[in-house]
Scaffold this motif. Structure first.
Motif, PDB file in Angstrom:
ATOM      1  N   ILE A 105     -32.463 -62.342  98.497  1.00 63.38           N
ATOM      2  CA  ILE A 105     -33.772 -62.319  99.160  1.00 63.38           C
ATOM      3  C   ILE A 105     -33.598 -62.048 100.650  1.00 63.38           C
ATOM      4  O   ILE A 105     -34.344 -61.254 101.240  1.00 63.38           O
ATOM      5  CB  ILE A 105     -34.531 -63.641  98.911  1.00 63.38           C
ATOM      6  N   ALA A 106     -32.620 -62.695 101.270  1.00 67.18           N
ATOM      7  CA  ALA A 106     -32.365 -62.477 102.701  1.00 67.18           C
ATOM      8  C   ALA A 106     -31.977 -61.023 102.961  1.00 67.18           C
ATOM      9  O   ALA A 106     -32.432 -60.416 103.941  1.00 67.18           O
ATOM     10  CB  ALA A 106     -31.275 -63.422 103.199  1.00 67.18           C
ATOM     11  N   ALA A 107     -31.165 -60.445 102.095  1.00 62.16           N
ATOM     12  CA  ALA A 107     -30.757 -59.043 102.259  1.00 62.16           C
ATOM     13  C   ALA A 107     -31.963 -58.126 102.093  1.00 62.16           C
ATOM     14  O   ALA A 107     -32.127 -57.163 102.860  1.00 62.16           O
ATOM     15  CB  ALA A 107     -29.671 -58.698 101.245  1.00 62.16           C
ATOM     16  N   GLU A 108     -32.809 -58.392 101.112  1.00 58.62           N
ATOM     17  CA  GLU A 108     -34.002 -57.566 100.897  1.00 58.62           C
ATOM     18  C   GLU A 108     -34.964 -57.699 102.070  1.00 58.62           C
ATOM     19  O   GLU A 108     -35.547 -56.724 102.521  1.00 58.62           O
ATOM     20  CB  GLU A 108     -34.683 -57.970  99.584  1.00 58.62           C
ATOM     21  N   ARG A 109     -35.127 -58.914 102.591  1.00 59.95           N
ATOM     22  CA  ARG A 109     -35.984 -59.129 103.753  1.00 59.95           C
ATOM     23  C   ARG A 109     -35.453 -58.326 104.942  1.00 59.95           C
ATOM     24  O   ARG A 109     -36.223 -57.648 105.640  1.00 59.95           O
ATOM     25  CB  ARG A 109     -36.047 -60.613 104.101  1.00 59.95           C
ATOM     26  N   ALA A 110     -34.141 -58.374 105.173  1.00 50.89           N
ATOM     27  CA  ALA A 110     -33.536 -57.629 106.283  1.00 50.89           C
ATOM     28  C   ALA A 110     -33.747 -56.125 106.097  1.00 50.89           C
ATOM     29  O   ALA A 110     -34.041 -55.396 107.056  1.00 50.89           O
ATOM     30  CB  ALA A 110     -32.051 -57.957 106.387  1.00 50.89           C
ATOM     31  N   ARG A 111     -33.625 -55.639 104.845  1.00 57.11           N
ATOM     32  CA  ARG A 111     -33.833 -54.212 104.562  1.00 57.11           C
ATOM     33  C   ARG A 111     -35.264 -53.795 104.884  1.00 57.11           C
ATOM     34  O   ARG A 111     -35.500 -52.778 105.531  1.00 57.11           O
ATOM     35  CB  ARG A 111     -33.524 -53.917 103.096  1.00 57.11           C
ATOM     36  N   ILE A 112     -36.225 -54.620 104.481  1.00 54.25           N
ATOM     37  CA  ILE A 112     -37.634 -54.303 104.725  1.00 54.25           C
ATOM     38  C   ILE A 112     -37.943 -54.321 106.215  1.00 54.25           C
ATOM     39  O   ILE A 112     -38.628 -53.424 106.734  1.00 54.25           O
ATOM     40  CB  ILE A 112     -38.542 -55.284 103.941  1.00 54.25           C
ATOM     41  N   ILE A 113     -37.436 -55.322 106.910  1.00 52.19           N
ATOM     42  CA  ILE A 113     -37.677 -55.418 108.357  1.00 52.19           C
ATOM     43  C   ILE A 113     -37.063 -54.214 109.073  1.00 52.19           C
ATOM     44  O   ILE A 113     -37.681 -53.632 109.972  1.00 52.19           O
ATOM     45  CB  ILE A 113     -37.134 -56.747 108.917  1.00 52.19           C
ATOM     46  N   ALA A 114     -35.849 -53.825 108.672  1.00 58.38           N
ATOM     47  CA  ALA A 114     -35.203 -52.659 109.288  1.00 58.38           C
ATOM     48  C   ALA A 114     -36.033 -51.395 109.039  1.00 58.38           C
ATOM     49  O   ALA A 114     -36.214 -50.570 109.945  1.00 58.38           O
ATOM     50  CB  ALA A 114     -33.790 -52.493 108.738  1.00 58.38           C
ATOM     51  N   LYS A 115     -36.545 -51.247 107.828  1.00 58.78           N
ATOM     52  CA  LYS A 115     -37.367 -50.079 107.490  1.00 58.78           C
ATOM     53  C   LYS A 115     -38.648 -50.070 108.322  1.00 58.78           C
ATOM     54  O   LYS A 115     -39.068 -49.045 108.839  1.00 58.78           O
ATOM     55  CB  LYS A 115     -37.695 -50.071 106.004  1.00 58.78           C
ATOM     56  N   MET A 116     -39.284 -51.234 108.446  1.00 59.36           N
ATOM     57  CA  MET A 116     -40.503 -51.334 109.242  1.00 59.36           C
ATOM     58  C   MET A 116     -40.220 -51.004 110.705  1.00 59.36           C
ATOM     59  O   MET A 116     -41.004 -50.299 111.352  1.00 59.36           O
ATOM     60  CB  MET A 116     -41.104 -52.735 109.117  1.00 59.36           C
ATOM     61  N   SER A 117     -39.112 -51.507 111.225  1.00 57.96           N
ATOM     62  CA  SER A 117     -38.747 -51.239 112.615  1.00 57.96           C
ATOM     63  C   SER A 117     -38.499 -49.761 112.838  1.00 57.96           C
ATOM     64  O   SER A 117     -38.928 -49.185 113.850  1.00 57.96           O
ATOM     65  CB  SER A 117     -37.495 -52.036 113.009  1.00 57.96           C
ATOM     66  N   GLU A 118     -37.824 -49.124 111.900  1.00 56.44           N
ATOM     67  CA  GLU A 118     -37.540 -47.693 111.996  1.00 56.44           C
ATOM     68  C   GLU A 118     -38.830 -46.882 111.983  1.00 56.44           C
ATOM     69  O   GLU A 118     -38.998 -45.954 112.770  1.00 56.44           O
ATOM     70  CB  GLU A 118     -36.619 -47.267 110.847  1.00 56.44           C
ATOM     71  N   GLU A 119     -39.737 -47.227 111.081  1.00 58.67           N
ATOM     72  CA  GLU A 119     -41.020 -46.522 111.009  1.00 58.67           C
ATOM     73  C   GLU A 119     -41.833 -46.745 112.278  1.00 58.67           C
ATOM     74  O   GLU A 119     -42.533 -45.847 112.746  1.00 58.67           O
ATOM     75  CB  GLU A 119     -41.806 -46.957 109.772  1.00 58.67           C
ATOM     76  N   ASN A 120     -41.734 -47.939 112.839  1.00 57.04           N
ATOM     77  CA  ASN A 120     -42.441 -48.249 114.076  1.00 57.04           C
ATOM     78  C   ASN A 120     -41.905 -47.385 115.221  1.00 57.04           C
ATOM     79  O   ASN A 120     -42.682 -46.867 116.033  1.00 57.04           O
ATOM     80  CB  ASN A 120     -42.302 -49.735 114.400  1.00 57.04           C
ATOM     81  N   LYS A 121     -40.575 -47.221 115.258  1.00 61.65           N
ATOM     82  CA  LYS A 121     -39.962 -46.389 116.303  1.00 61.65           C
ATOM     83  C   LYS A 121     -40.408 -44.931 116.180  1.00 61.65           C
ATOM     84  O   LYS A 121     -40.532 -44.226 117.177  1.00 61.65           O
ATOM     85  CB  LYS A 121     -38.434 -46.461 116.215  1.00 61.65           C
ATOM     86  N   LYS A 122     -40.647 -44.483 114.964  1.00 59.43           N
ATOM     87  CA  LYS A 122     -41.082 -43.105 114.721  1.00 59.43           C
ATOM     88  C   LYS A 122     -42.567 -42.929 115.020  1.00 59.43           C
ATOM     89  O   LYS A 122     -43.074 -41.813 114.957  1.00 59.43           O
ATOM     90  CB  LYS A 122     -40.828 -42.706 113.256  1.00 59.43           C
ATOM     91  N   GLY A 123     -43.255 -44.013 115.309  1.00 62.16           N
ATOM     92  CA  GLY A 123     -44.678 -43.928 115.607  1.00 62.16           C
ATOM     93  C   GLY A 123     -45.569 -43.884 114.386  1.00 62.16           C
ATOM     94  O   GLY A 123     -46.729 -43.501 114.471  1.00 62.16           O
TER      95      GLY A 123
END
Length: 153
Positions: A105-123
């Motif tokens: 669960i912690a790994a999946e949470r980290a994956r989702i947060i990283a994906k959200m952060s990446e999408e946020n950086k892309k605008g």
């Protein structure tokens, strides 16, 4: 009451308290002068006696129904943690499997947060978080979906 020969039991219909009856039993030793044996009986054998079910449960014996918990330490200790919970002969909780699931669960949470952060950086467009209202289950809502009413017990 125990010293006067009465059968004394500790129980709870509260979801949190029901999970900690071992700690409530331990309090009877510390604050009530009970022996370990007396304390254990208050959460095992004595409730079965009061319900007239002690021929079927309340002690670990061949032929009796038993839901069991294996602990890391004396269950009357606050340091004790459950290792296994067995209900009707089936292991329903395994601490090692639980630990593995928590890591996944912690790994999946980290994956989702990283994906959200990446999408946020892309605008990419964002969506505001809205908390879902969580209901409760009570003894008076058995068989129903979650209740959003206040428990009146």
């Amino acid at each position: 009451m125990t010293n006067m020969g009465l059968t004394v039991a500790i129980n709870s219909d509260d979801a949190e308290m029901g999970r900690r009856l071992n700690q409530e039993a331990a309090k009877t030793i510390k604050y009530g002068g009970m022996t370990e044996d007396q304390a254990w009986k208050m959460v095992t054998l004595n409730p079965a006696k009061l319900l007239h079910l002690d021929d079927r449960m309340g002690t670990v014996q061949v032929g009796k129904d038993a839901d069991l918990v294996l602990w890391t330490n004396n269950p009357l200790s606050i340091t004790a943690k459950p290792v296994y919970t067995v209900v009707d002969g089936e292991i329903l909780f395994d601490a090692q499997k639980d630990f593995q699931m928590q890591q996944e669960i912690a790994a999946e949470r980290a994956r989702i947060i990283a994906k959200m952060s990446e999408e946020n950086k892309k605008g990419e467009p964002t969506k505001t978080f809205s908390r879902k209202r969580r209901g409760h289950f009570h003894c008076n809502t058995l068989g129903e979906e979650e209740s959003f009413e206040t428990n009146e017990h």
